[in-house]
Write a protein that holds these residues in place. Structure first.
Motif, short mmCIF file in Angstrom:
data_model
loop_
_atom_site.label_atom_id
_atom_site.label_comp_id
_atom_site.label_asym_id
_atom_site.label_seq_id
_atom_site.Cartn_x
_atom_site.Cartn_y
_atom_site.Cartn_z
N PHE A 12 -13.82 33.23 28.47
CA PHE A 12 -12.87 34.32 28.26
C PHE A 12 -13.57 35.67 28.31
CE2 PHE A 12 -11.01 30.59 26.23
CZ PHE A 12 -9.75 30.59 26.79
N GLU A 13 -14.66 35.73 29.01
CA GLU A 13 -15.45 36.96 29.07
C GLU A 13 -14.72 38.05 29.86
OE1 GLU A 13 -19.92 38.55 30.29
OE2 GLU A 13 -19.44 36.44 30.51
N GLY A 14 -14.73 39.26 29.32
CA GLY A 14 -14.24 40.43 30.04
C GLY A 14 -12.75 40.52 30.22
N LEU A 15 -11.98 39.88 29.36
CA LEU A 15 -10.52 39.98 29.45
C LEU A 15 -10.05 41.18 28.62
CD1 LEU A 15 -9.51 36.23 29.08
CD2 LEU A 15 -9.77 37.56 31.18
N GLU A 16 -9.78 42.28 29.25
CA GLU A 16 -9.42 43.52 28.55
C GLU A 16 -8.19 43.35 27.65
OE1 GLU A 16 -11.10 46.50 28.50
OE2 GLU A 16 -12.67 45.48 29.61
N GLN A 17 -7.26 42.47 28.03
CA GLN A 17 -6.02 42.31 27.28
C GLN A 17 -6.16 41.38 26.07
OE1 GLN A 17 -6.67 41.24 30.33
NE2 GLN A 17 -5.72 39.27 30.73
N LEU A 18 -7.28 40.67 25.94
CA LEU A 18 -7.48 39.75 24.82
C LEU A 18 -7.72 40.53 23.54
CD1 LEU A 18 -7.69 36.75 24.04
CD2 LEU A 18 -10.16 36.93 24.44
N GLU A 19 -6.83 40.36 22.56
CA GLU A 19 -6.93 41.11 21.31
C GLU A 19 -7.22 40.23 20.10
OE1 GLU A 19 -3.29 43.30 20.88
OE2 GLU A 19 -3.73 44.57 22.61
N LYS A 20 -6.88 38.93 20.20
CA LYS A 20 -6.98 38.07 19.03
C LYS A 20 -7.37 36.66 19.45
CE LYS A 20 -4.17 36.99 14.97
NZ LYS A 20 -2.86 37.17 14.37
N VAL A 21 -8.26 36.06 18.66
CA VAL A 21 -8.64 34.66 18.84
C VAL A 21 -8.45 33.97 17.51
CG1 VAL A 21 -10.54 33.07 19.29
CG2 VAL A 21 -10.33 35.14 20.64
#
Length: 135
Positions: A12-21
């Motif tokens: 999931f590297e470099g996913l600008e839209q990823l905010e929460k895990v």
């Protein structure tokens, strides 16, 4: 291992839209090297009470500029070097005590001025806290 989910290298590297895990109850996870690295909008990872995180890979959360608290669950036995390097807002690291191998968590690499970080380890249920400066 049966029932173990591996979050692969750079998955999931470099996913600008990823905010929460969020690692849900019952999850049994190995977090690979750079699995969540370079996600500028990713906040602190959330671990459910019954989630099992076996290991956190090298630079797994590196360059995630919104992470403030690095929480290492009690189930983790290995944390790779630089797991939280370049996390510009990192102010605390909490290790719940079962980590048997810890790399340099912050890699002494950051793009901001030197700042104080609080590191808390729990041993036998007792917190041991130290404050240190990182660059």
């Amino acid at each position: 291992d049966v029932g173990v989910t591996t979050v692969g290298v750079s998955a999931f590297e470099g996913l600008e839209q990823l905010e929460k895990v969020v690692f849900e109850n019952g999850a049994n996870v190995i977090i690979g090297d750079r699995a969540f690295a370079a996600n500028k909008n990713l906040g602190n990872p959330n671990y459910a009470e019954n989630a099992t995180i076996q290991s956190i890979g090298k630079q797994a959360f590196a360059d995630c500029s919104k992470i403030e608290d690095a929480y290492i669950p009690a189930t983790a036995t290995t944390v790779g070097e630089g797991a939280f390097s370049y996390c510009e807002k990192l102010t605390s690291v909490t290790n719940l005590g079962k980590v048997t191998e810890v790399g340099d968590l912050t890699g002494n690499k950051t793009t901001v001025a030197q700042r104080e970080v609080t590191i808390t380890y729990y041993m036998w249920g007792v917190p041991f806290t130290l404050k240190t400066m990182i660059q």
